[in-house]
Design a protein around this motif. Structure first.
Motif, mmCIF file in Angstrom:
data_model
loop_
_atom_site.group_PDB
_atom_site.id
_atom_site.type_symbol
_atom_site.label_atom_id
_atom_site.label_comp_id
_atom_site.label_asym_id
_atom_site.label_seq_id
_atom_site.Cartn_x
_atom_site.Cartn_y
_atom_site.Cartn_z
ATOM 1 N N ALA A 252 34.986 21.586 32.826
ATOM 2 C CA ALA A 252 34.473 22.513 31.819
ATOM 3 C C ALA A 252 35.626 22.995 30.947
ATOM 4 O O ALA A 252 36.683 23.371 31.462
ATOM 5 N N ILE A 253 35.436 22.959 29.639
ATOM 6 C CA ILE A 253 36.415 23.492 28.698
ATOM 7 C C ILE A 253 35.784 24.701 28.030
ATOM 8 O O ILE A 253 34.761 24.578 27.352
ATOM 9 N N ILE B 287 30.135 13.998 27.179
ATOM 10 C CA ILE B 287 30.540 15.327 26.728
ATOM 11 C C ILE B 287 29.293 16.131 26.364
ATOM 12 O O ILE B 287 28.458 15.665 25.573
ATOM 13 N N LEU B 288 29.171 17.314 26.941
ATOM 14 C CA LEU B 288 28.103 18.250 26.580
ATOM 15 C C LEU B 288 28.725 19.326 25.699
ATOM 16 O O LEU B 288 29.495 20.154 26.182
ATOM 17 N N VAL C 46 26.453 14.834 23.854
ATOM 18 C CA VAL C 46 25.177 15.544 23.735
ATOM 19 C C VAL C 46 25.465 16.862 23.025
ATOM 20 O O VAL C 46 26.262 17.671 23.507
ATOM 21 N N PHE C 47 24.821 17.072 21.878
ATOM 22 C CA PHE C 47 25.134 18.229 21.051
ATOM 23 C C PHE C 47 24.235 19.422 21.362
ATOM 24 O O PHE C 47 23.311 19.348 22.168
ATOM 25 N N ILE D 184 32.276 16.228 30.822
ATOM 26 C CA ILE D 184 33.077 17.283 30.191
ATOM 27 C C ILE D 184 32.099 18.218 29.500
ATOM 28 O O ILE D 184 31.367 17.802 28.597
ATOM 29 N N SER D 185 32.040 19.463 29.933
ATOM 30 C CA SER D 185 31.149 20.416 29.274
ATOM 31 C C SER D 185 31.971 21.409 28.462
ATOM 32 O O SER D 185 32.933 21.995 28.966
ATOM 33 N N ILE D 186 31.599 21.539 27.189
ATOM 34 C CA ILE D 186 32.240 22.461 26.258
ATOM 35 C C ILE D 186 31.333 23.674 26.156
ATOM 36 O O ILE D 186 30.176 23.555 25.742
#
Length: 279
Positions: free
Chosen positions: A37-38, A163-164, A86-87, A195-197
């Motif tokens: 997670a970022i 990436i989420l 995924v936006f 990777i979740s933003i």
């Protein structure tokens, strides 16, 4: 030893209309099979970093390597095959008139043969439990279902990293939990590195590791327990601690003999139940 799947080395990125760089000498490693997670407030650089990892932006300085390929103008399309995104708003990603058509879109673009395409669409929609909705229009689905279709579209292409980017921020609590449970299952099964933003620390608490961004720099990284021990420092940079963690802290201050500050409601309930049984 963990196998490295991506590396960011001293990356700086500047937008033409801003005085300060959005990313300033950022370095990090991402490992195969992990959920990273970022986190950070708006303007911290986390979404810019996501777009660089996906090849949507190229760094002004520094290097990015994804699954053995160094990101450059010549390798952008190779990198994008390895990283799916995924936006925030799934409606902006839909191009097909049905769930089936939408999930197949990326496969058609990559020239996947029709027989294999049908198999991949079937597999991907089953992974996110949307195989019963193949002929429905995406815009008629609930928010959580839409995001699961978006995830299926990414999975069908079989990237190594997903990436989420604030992918649950527009969902209600039930939809958010639905998507997070789906992602955790896929990650546990080894289907994809995640990777979740996000700016939501409750969501980030489900990750294996967290990186905290602030003003374009990497402020801190570590397991969720280590990051949340920063407490007031996180609040100062605009991040709110998960409710179970804050409640655990207040209970301990009030003299309730909890052994831990809990990241989940279930963990807190379990320890309170154990204390009650001993009383």
């Amino acid at each position: 030893m963990r196998k490295e799947i991506a590396r960011v080395e001293n990356v700086t990125f500047s937008y033409p209309d801003r005085e300060k760089p959005a990313l300033d000498e950022v370095s990090l490693n991402i490992y195969e099979g992990e959920w990273l997670a970022i986190v950070g407030h708006n303007g911290s650089g986390k979404s810019t970093l996501a777009r660089i990892l996906n090849g949507l932006l190229l760094p002004s300085k520094g290097k990015v390597k994804i699954a053995g390929t160094e990101l450059s103008e010549e390798t952008i399309w190779d990198v994008r095959k390895k990283v799916g995104m995924v936006f925030q708003n799934p409606d902006n990603q839909f191009v097909g008139t049905t769930v089936k058509d939408d999930v197949a879109f990326g496969l058609e673009n990559n020239g996947i043969p029709r027989g294999e395409m049908i198999e991949r669409v079937d597999w991907a929609t089953k992974q996110v439990k949307m195989d019963a909705f193949l002929d429905q229009e995406p815009h008629h689905l609930s928010g959580g279902q839409k995001q699961r279709v978006a995830i299926a579209g990414v999975l069908a292409v079989k990237p190594q990293i997903m990436i989420l980017d604030e992918a649950t921020s527009m969902l209600d609590p039930a939809g958010r939990q639905d998507v997070m449970d789906t992602v955790r299952l896929l990650n546990d099964q080894g289907a994809v590195t995640v990777i979740s933003i996000t700016h939501d620390l409750e969501e980030a608490s489900k990750a294996d590791r967290i990186i905290v961004m602030n003003k374009g720099k990497k402020l801190k990284e570590g397991k969720p327990e280590i990051i949340f021990s920063m407490g007031e420092e996180l609040s100062r940079i605009g991040l709110d601690l998960p409710f179970p963690y804050k409640l655990s802290m207040e209970m301990r201050k009030a003299g309730i003999p909890l052994q831990h500050n809990h990241l989940t409601e279930q963990g807190l309930v379990d320890e309170l139940w154990t204390l009650q049984q001993k009383a």
